[in-house]
Motif scaffolding. Structure first.
Motif, PDB file in Angstrom:
ATOM      1  N   ALA A   1       1.294  -1.375   0.011  1.00  0.00           N
ATOM      2  CA  ALA A   1       0.546  -0.418  -0.192  1.00  0.00           C
ATOM      3  C   ALA A   1       1.118   1.432  -0.051  1.00  0.00           C
ATOM      4  CB  ALA A   1      -1.041   0.574   1.421  1.00  0.00           C
ATOM      5  N   GLY A   2       1.962   1.004   0.677  1.00  0.00           N
ATOM      6  CA  GLY A   2       2.927   2.951   0.638  1.00  0.00           C
ATOM      7  C   GLY A   2       3.400   2.717  -0.844  1.00  0.00           C
ATOM      8  N   THR A   3       3.500   1.594  -1.590  1.00  0.00           N
ATOM      9  CA  THR A   3       4.518   2.223  -2.953  1.00  0.00           C
ATOM     10  C   THR A   3       2.970   2.429  -3.891  1.00  0.00           C
ATOM     11  OG1 THR A   3       4.504   0.004  -3.545  1.00  0.00           O
ATOM     12  CG2 THR A   3       6.369   0.558  -1.747  1.00  0.00           C
ATOM     13  N   VAL A   4       1.720   1.978  -3.418  1.00  0.00           N
ATOM     14  CA  VAL A   4       1.189   1.396  -4.678  1.00  0.00           C
ATOM     15  C   VAL A   4      -0.294   3.239  -4.761  1.00  0.00           C
ATOM     16  CG1 VAL A   4      -1.129   0.224  -5.686  1.00  0.00           C
ATOM     17  CG2 VAL A   4       0.816  -0.748  -4.932  1.00  0.00           C
ATOM     18  N   LEU A   5      -0.237   3.179  -3.635  1.00  0.00           N
ATOM     19  CA  LEU A   5      -1.160   4.539  -3.146  1.00  0.00           C
ATOM     20  C   LEU A   5      -0.538   5.920  -3.507  1.00  0.00           C
ATOM     21  CD1 LEU A   5      -2.982   3.004   0.110  1.00  0.00           C
ATOM     22  CD2 LEU A   5      -4.123   2.710  -2.363  1.00  0.00           C
ATOM     23  N   PRO A   6       0.447   6.126  -3.196  1.00  0.00           N
ATOM     24  CA  PRO A   6       1.546   7.264  -4.453  1.00  0.00           C
ATOM     25  C   PRO A   6       1.541   7.550  -5.959  1.00  0.00           C
ATOM     26  CG  PRO A   6       2.583   6.278  -2.071  1.00  0.00           C
ATOM     27  CD  PRO A   6       2.012   5.197  -2.824  1.00  0.00           C
TER      28      PRO A   6
ATOM     29  N   PHE B   1      -0.176   5.954  -7.920  1.00  0.00           N
ATOM     30  CA  PHE B   1      -2.152   6.420  -8.060  1.00  0.00           C
ATOM     31  C   PHE B   1      -3.010   8.031  -8.082  1.00  0.00           C
ATOM     32  CE2 PHE B   1      -3.423   1.676  -8.002  1.00  0.00           C
ATOM     33  CZ  PHE B   1      -3.693   1.582  -9.023  1.00  0.00           C
ATOM     34  N   PHE B   2      -1.853   8.885  -6.886  1.00  0.00           N
ATOM     35  CA  PHE B   2      -2.471   9.613  -6.855  1.00  0.00           C
ATOM     36  C   PHE B   2      -1.687  10.913  -7.769  1.00  0.00           C
ATOM     37  CE2 PHE B   2      -4.092   8.104  -3.015  1.00  0.00           C
ATOM     38  CZ  PHE B   2      -5.568   8.342  -2.940  1.00  0.00           C
ATOM     39  N   ILE B   3       0.152  10.383  -7.608  1.00  0.00           N
ATOM     40  CA  ILE B   3       0.897  11.262  -8.570  1.00  0.00           C
ATOM     41  C   ILE B   3       0.089  11.557 -10.425  1.00  0.00           C
ATOM     42  CG2 ILE B   3       2.857  11.269  -9.246  1.00  0.00           C
ATOM     43  CD1 ILE B   3       3.876  10.786  -6.325  1.00  0.00           C
ATOM     44  N   ILE B   4       0.039  10.600 -10.393  1.00  0.00           N
ATOM     45  CA  ILE B   4      -0.867   9.831 -11.785  1.00  0.00           C
ATOM     46  C   ILE B   4      -2.125  10.889 -12.017  1.00  0.00           C
ATOM     47  CG2 ILE B   4      -1.575   8.897 -13.356  1.00  0.00           C
ATOM     48  CD1 ILE B   4       0.393   6.207 -12.591  1.00  0.00           C
ATOM     49  N   GLY B   5      -2.563  10.675 -11.691  1.00  0.00           N
ATOM     50  CA  GLY B   5      -3.873  12.080 -10.962  1.00  0.00           C
ATOM     51  C   GLY B   5      -4.394  13.218 -11.067  1.00  0.00           C
ATOM     52  N   LEU B   6      -2.568  13.776 -10.269  1.00  0.00           N
ATOM     53  CA  LEU B   6      -2.167  15.332  -9.872  1.00  0.00           C
ATOM     54  C   LEU B   6      -2.001  15.331 -10.899  1.00  0.00           C
ATOM     55  CD1 LEU B   6      -1.498  15.159  -6.018  1.00  0.00           C
ATOM     56  CD2 LEU B   6      -3.528  15.866  -7.340  1.00  0.00           C
TER      57      LEU B   6
ATOM     58  N   ILE C   1      -9.516   8.457 -13.146  1.00  0.00           N
ATOM     59  CA  ILE C   1      -9.870   6.943 -12.681  1.00  0.00           C
ATOM     60  C   ILE C   1      -8.190   6.244 -11.790  1.00  0.00           C
ATOM     61  CG2 ILE C   1      -9.468   4.681 -13.788  1.00  0.00           C
ATOM     62  CD1 ILE C   1     -11.267   5.538 -16.207  1.00  0.00           C
ATOM     63  N   SER C   2      -7.403   7.517 -12.212  1.00  0.00           N
ATOM     64  CA  SER C   2      -6.245   6.641 -11.180  1.00  0.00           C
ATOM     65  C   SER C   2      -6.776   7.368 -10.149  1.00  0.00           C
ATOM     66  CB  SER C   2      -5.083   7.043 -11.947  1.00  0.00           C
ATOM     67  OG  SER C   2      -4.138   7.604 -10.596  1.00  0.00           O
ATOM     68  N   PHE C   3      -6.844   8.547  -9.973  1.00  0.00           N
ATOM     69  CA  PHE C   3      -7.183   9.320  -8.571  1.00  0.00           C
ATOM     70  C   PHE C   3      -7.890   8.284  -7.348  1.00  0.00           C
ATOM     71  CE2 PHE C   3      -9.035  12.774  -6.031  1.00  0.00           C
ATOM     72  CZ  PHE C   3      -6.942  12.809  -5.133  1.00  0.00           C
ATOM     73  N   LEU C   4      -9.576   7.750  -8.252  1.00  0.00           N
ATOM     74  CA  LEU C   4     -10.641   7.680  -7.978  1.00  0.00           C
ATOM     75  C   LEU C   4      -9.644   5.880  -7.706  1.00  0.00           C
ATOM     76  CD1 LEU C   4     -13.544   7.233  -7.435  1.00  0.00           C
ATOM     77  CD2 LEU C   4     -13.457   6.011  -8.849  1.00  0.00           C
ATOM     78  N   LEU C   5      -9.113   5.436  -7.885  1.00  0.00           N
ATOM     79  CA  LEU C   5      -8.614   4.184  -7.619  1.00  0.00           C
ATOM     80  C   LEU C   5      -7.915   4.264  -6.140  1.00  0.00           C
ATOM     81  CD1 LEU C   5      -7.480   2.291 -11.261  1.00  0.00           C
ATOM     82  CD2 LEU C   5      -9.685   1.481  -9.031  1.00  0.00           C
ATOM     83  N   GLY C   6      -7.014   5.141  -6.828  1.00  0.00           N
ATOM     84  CA  GLY C   6      -6.615   5.592  -5.516  1.00  0.00           C
ATOM     85  C   GLY C   6      -7.466   6.039  -3.994  1.00  0.00           C
ATOM     86  N   VAL C   7      -8.286   6.916  -3.768  1.00  0.00           N
ATOM     87  CA  VAL C   7      -9.320   6.659  -3.115  1.00  0.00           C
ATOM     88  C   VAL C   7      -9.376   5.306  -2.840  1.00  0.00           C
ATOM     89  CG1 VAL C   7     -11.089   7.681  -2.203  1.00  0.00           C
ATOM     90  CG2 VAL C   7      -9.532   9.394  -4.095  1.00  0.00           C
ATOM     91  N   VAL C   8     -10.095   4.695  -3.650  1.00  0.00           N
ATOM     92  CA  VAL C   8     -11.209   3.277  -3.092  1.00  0.00           C
ATOM     93  C   VAL C   8      -9.972   2.502  -2.305  1.00  0.00           C
ATOM     94  CG1 VAL C   8     -12.415   1.279  -3.892  1.00  0.00           C
ATOM     95  CG2 VAL C   8     -12.070   3.416  -5.031  1.00  0.00           C
ATOM     96  N   LEU C   9      -8.441   2.465  -2.645  1.00  0.00           N
ATOM     97  CA  LEU C   9      -7.783   1.777  -2.779  1.00  0.00           C
ATOM     98  C   LEU C   9      -7.230   1.431  -0.782  1.00  0.00           C
ATOM     99  CD1 LEU C   9      -5.186   0.843  -5.696  1.00  0.00           C
ATOM    100  CD2 LEU C   9      -6.994  -0.677  -3.734  1.00  0.00           C
TER     101      LEU C   9
END
Length: 430
Positions: free
Chosen positions: A152-157, A159-164, A404-412
């Motif tokens: 979770a510490g490597t995947v979630l950032p 997703f958020f970086i791609i979305g931002l 989509i990437s930002f939404l997946l980050g929030v869900v995860l």
């Protein structure tokens, strides 16, 4: 530990072998009281005692535990890889060299590579047959590899970086594309077609690049890829192929209607609409000092054309294979709905817009039918920006991927926060 072997064959124990006695006359430093039975192993595939070491105790234990049918298959496989042309010892074992087998021959050096490669190398002149792969890192799949551990510490950032990053880029591209509507600067006139599949495999291949490059031999003998538009009336077609045969040939004229209701024609520039590499490298007229009609002598026009290729324009620098309308059409589109540049309207003065506000009239000479393929034609006037012409698809794609990437980050993130302290992952139901 003493193991009693049964006197009859069984699926767990091999049949007993009768080891030969070492004759007393054999040269040996052992005293007669130390004579003993020398074992001979029929499974050793090598001819020389020093080149075919006996099996170690670990190998013998594994061998005796195998069923009889696996032992026989092992012996057959190893015997097929034995060296040829060397005499064998008793019971198919290694030949005796200089008398009796030295004491302790059963405990010779064991090499793991010999077991993988099928044994030690044979003597010179012998042939070894084996189907085992070499003991190399590549063939044994021992090359170094790196496998990421996704947490979770490597995947979630990520997703958020791609979305931002993607969402602001997409919004900027989309807004810039929608602002391309003011008729200022140079104006580009396009013709558009829909439901026309220029990306069909046989359609794309139906051309002869050597002929289009001015090759005289290809001019009179086109490539077979141009079939069925290769020859007509027993003459080679120039230019050949389905792409050239379906060239767009409508004529568009634009007029400005003033206050006195007298239409004023808008100057439309024919040259400068094709790529420089296409105009100067890929497309050439046949060589020669005669007129263009003489250089195309012996050829005929495409089936659907109204006039031959050397009559496309009165300007010699825009006629024949180097006609820019023809060059633009020969660059096939990737999608069934596309637009191609037709004319260029240049801005004459910085004080006046290129196309001032008013009423305009478009005159179309209809030569290109589209009802055969249920298509539509249209004319587009547009300017360009730093990202090209008006095309909102790129901005929409960036916004969609970023969202989509930002939404997946929030869900995860919610799932990780809810179940990270749970020791039993079986409670999570999908």
């Amino acid at each position: 530990m003493i193991r009693v072997r049964p006197p009859f064959p069984s699926p767990f124990y091999p049949p007993p072998l009768s080891p030969p006695l070492v004759p007393p006359s054999s040269p040996s430093s052992l005293s007669p009281s130390l004579w003993r039975l020398q074992p001979t192993y029929a499974s050793c595939p090598r001819p020389l005692a020093e080149e075919c070491p006996a099996s170690s105790a670990l190998q013998r234990r594994r061998l005796w535990r195998w069923p009889w049918w696996r032992r026989r298959r092992r012996r057959q496989r190893r015997s097929s890889g034995s060296c040829q042309g060397q005499p064998a010892g008793p019971l198919g074992g290694p030949p005796a060299s200089g008398g009796a087998v030295p004491r302790g021959s059963m405990a010779m050096n064991y090499n793991a590579k010999d077991e993988v490669d099928g044994g030690p190398p044979c003597a010179p002149g012998g042939t070894a047959k084996t189907r085992r792969p070499d003991n190399t890192a590549f063939k044994q799949q021992r090359l170094p590899a790196w496998q990421p551990i996704l947490t979770a510490g490597t995947v979630l950032p990520i997703f958020f970086i791609i979305g931002l990053i993607f969402i602001p880029i997409g919004i900027g591209i989309f807004v810039t594309s929608n602002n391309i509507r003011e008729i200022e600067g140079n104006v580009f006139m396009y013709y558009g077609l829909s439901n026309f599949y220029q990306n069909h495999r046989r359609y794309v291949k139906s051309r002869d690049d050597s002929q289009l490059n001015g090759d005289s031999s290809a001019l009179l003998n086109p490539s077979k890829e141009c079939e069925p538009y290769r020859r007509n009336e027993d003459k080679p077609i120039a230019p050949c192929g389905a792409i050239a045969n379906s060239m767009f040939n409508d004529t568009l004229e634009l007029f400005l209607i003033g206050n006195d209701s007298y239409p004023v024609p808008i100057a439309l520039k024919k040259k400068g609409i094709a790529w420089w590499t296409d105009k100067n490298v890929k497309f050439r007229n046949p060589p020669g000092g005669d007129s263009l009609e003489e250089r195309f002598k012996g050829t005929t026009k495409p089936v659907n054309w109204l006039k031959p290729v050397y009559m496309l324009d009165s300007d010699p620098d825009n006629n024949g294979f180097i006609n820019e309308d023809f060059i633009v059409w020969m660059r096939t589109a990737a999608l069934p709905t596309f637009r191609k540049l037709y004319r260029l309207i240049e801005r004459k003065s910085d004080l006046h817009p290129t196309l001032p506000a008013g009423r305009y009239s478009l005159n179309i000479t209809y030569n290109y039918p589209v009802h055969y393929f249920d298509g539509r034609k249209r004319m587009i006037l547009s300017t360009i920006s730093w990202m090209g012409g008006k095309n909102p698809f790129l901005g929409i794609a960036y916004i969609a991927v970023g969202s989509i990437s930002f939404l997946l980050g929030v869900v995860l993130l919610v799932i990780n926060h809810k179940y990270r302290n749970s020791s039993n992952t079986a409670d999570i139901t999908i």
